[in-house]
Design a protein around this motif. Structure first.
Motif, PDB file in Angstrom:
ATOM      1  N   PHE A 294      -2.729  -7.749  -3.073  1.00  0.00           N
ATOM      2  CA  PHE A 294      -3.166  -8.267  -1.783  1.00  0.00           C
ATOM      3  C   PHE A 294      -2.536  -7.473  -0.643  1.00  0.00           C
ATOM      4  N   ARG A 295      -1.274  -7.081  -0.805  1.00  0.00           N
ATOM      5  CA  ARG A 295      -0.608  -6.318   0.246  1.00  0.00           C
ATOM      6  C   ARG A 295      -1.318  -4.987   0.490  1.00  0.00           C
ATOM      7  N   LYS A 296      -1.685  -4.297  -0.581  1.00  0.00           N
ATOM      8  CA  LYS A 296      -2.419  -3.029  -0.442  1.00  0.00           C
ATOM      9  C   LYS A 296      -3.788  -3.257   0.191  1.00  0.00           C
ATOM     10  N   ALA A 297      -4.436  -4.355  -0.192  1.00  0.00           N
ATOM     11  CA  ALA A 297      -5.750  -4.653   0.388  1.00  0.00           C
ATOM     12  C   ALA A 297      -5.633  -4.961   1.879  1.00  0.00           C
ATOM     13  N   TYR A 298      -4.575  -5.690   2.280  1.00  0.00           N
ATOM     14  CA  TYR A 298      -4.347  -5.964   3.700  1.00  0.00           C
ATOM     15  C   TYR A 298      -4.215  -4.659   4.485  1.00  0.00           C
TER      16      TYR A 298
END
Length: 373
Positions: A294-298
């Protein structure tokens, strides 16, 4: 207002049919203008951040195939419930507060009923989703082989049932508060809060005990390590949910003990509602903190696609160049050792009095050998 259930109903924002409208006339207007503006700004900021953060979660889930796992289907569905809190519940709360003097009008009652439906939908939907997530982590940790055989269809059915039950409970709020508000609120509190909470605690207790007893086993399996991390994250989500909702029931208990509505300061109710709504903001932050995917997607969404790709390529190439440089230097040092010093030059240097610390033990041995010739 001598009933615990009635104050719970009011804190939830129960329609005026379930209470005496005259009892609340000008209640929030008793706050000074300064604090009222501050509370309104805080609620507005919370609403904006809830909408933006949960939109980020939903878009991340839609755009990234690696995020469309079975567990993340539940997380994305919970993000939709939190999104509705920021879109409807918080703005509706502020409108009803500022138009409090219009409680006798028809439009006010209609707006309050609609808002109350979404208020119940957000709270009940959140705890039902947490119950589903707790069940998912229980199966993943305690019965990992069986859990891997679960299809995504089973999770979609679970999500459909969660929303159906939450919609049924919230939809009945209009009729329930008109016919028998005490019976309706008792049913919601017992069946849609305390009972799911007990089931969640049981599931989380079994999950955490299993993790503690099988630490060595989980540490050597990447899939199980990922499941353990998700289980711990959901445990934190449940804790934050309790922090957001526990003051709500605590204020109701205070009113029940004192049997007087005036013991509840209006600013205390503002604080309780702010904490309750903030729970919908905690979850997206927690996903980015605990789940690298999720952090990379953000980051990929917040940065442009081109900037993200260029940054990733730059970091990768820089890392590759650094490793290549280190490898080349190591190879050069191994294949081309420094040339040995000439005995004649070394002897001449010593005779000139240059006996500094740079002379090594090998040089000293060579000097003795040359001196003996």
């Amino acid at each position: 207002m001598c009933s615990f259930l009635k104050i719970i109903s009011f804190l939830l924002g129960s329609p005026k049919n379930s209470t005496d409208p005259s009892a609340f006339g000008g209640y929030y207007k008793s706050i000074a203008v300064g604090p009222l503006v501050i509370w309104s700004v805080l609620h507005s900021l919370i609403a904006v951040f809830i909408i933006l953060s949960n939109t980020l979660v939903i878009i991340s889930f839609i755009k990234n195939a690696n995020l469309r796992t079975r567990t993340n289907c539940l997380i994305a569905s919970l993000a939709v419930a939190d999104f509705l809190v920021g879109l409807v519940s918080v703005p509706g709360w502020l409108v009803l507060i500022y138009r409090e003097d219009d409680q006798s009008s028809t439009w006010y009652g209609t707006v309050m009923e609609i808002w109350y439906v979404f208020e119940i939908l957000g709270g009940v939907g959140s705890i039902f989703h947490l119950m589903a997530l707790s069940w998912d982590r229980l199966c993943a940790i305690v019965w990992p082989l069986r859990h891997r055989s679960y299809t995504k269809t089973k999770y979609l059915v679970m999500i459909f049932m969660t929303w159906s039950l939450a919609s049924l409970v919230s939809g009945l709020s209009v009729t329930g508060n008109r016919v028998s508000p005490q019976a309706y609120n008792m049913s919601v509190i017992c069946l849609c809060f305390f009972l799911p909470l007990v089931l969640i605690f049981v599931a989380q207790g079994i999950t955490l005990i299993t993790i503690k007893r099988n630490t060595a086993k989980f540490s050597h399996n990447s899939t199980l390590k990922r499941d353990v991390r998700a289980a711990k994250t959901i445990a934190i989500m449940i804790g934050l949910f309790l922090i957001g909702w526990l003051p709500f029931f605590s204020l109701g208990l205070v009113q029940y003990v004192h049997d007087d509505f005036s013991v509840l300061p209006a600013q205390a109710i503002f604080a309780v509602k702010l904490l309750q709504y903030s729970n919908s903001l905690f979850n997206p932050i927690l996903y980015g903190q605990k789940f690298p995917e999720f952090r990379k997607a953000y980051i990929k969404i917040l940065c442009s696609e081109r900037d993200y790709d260029e940054t990733r390529r730059s970091v990768t190439s820089s890392f590759a160049r650094t490793n290549k440089s280190r490898t080349s230097m190591s190879t050069l040092h191994t294949s081309c050792p420094p040339p040995p010093r000439s005995p004649c030059l070394l002897l001449a240097s010593i005779r000139k009095g240059d006996q500094g610390p740079h002379v090594t033990s090998e040089d000293s041995a060579l000097l003795r050998m040359v001196s003996g010739l």
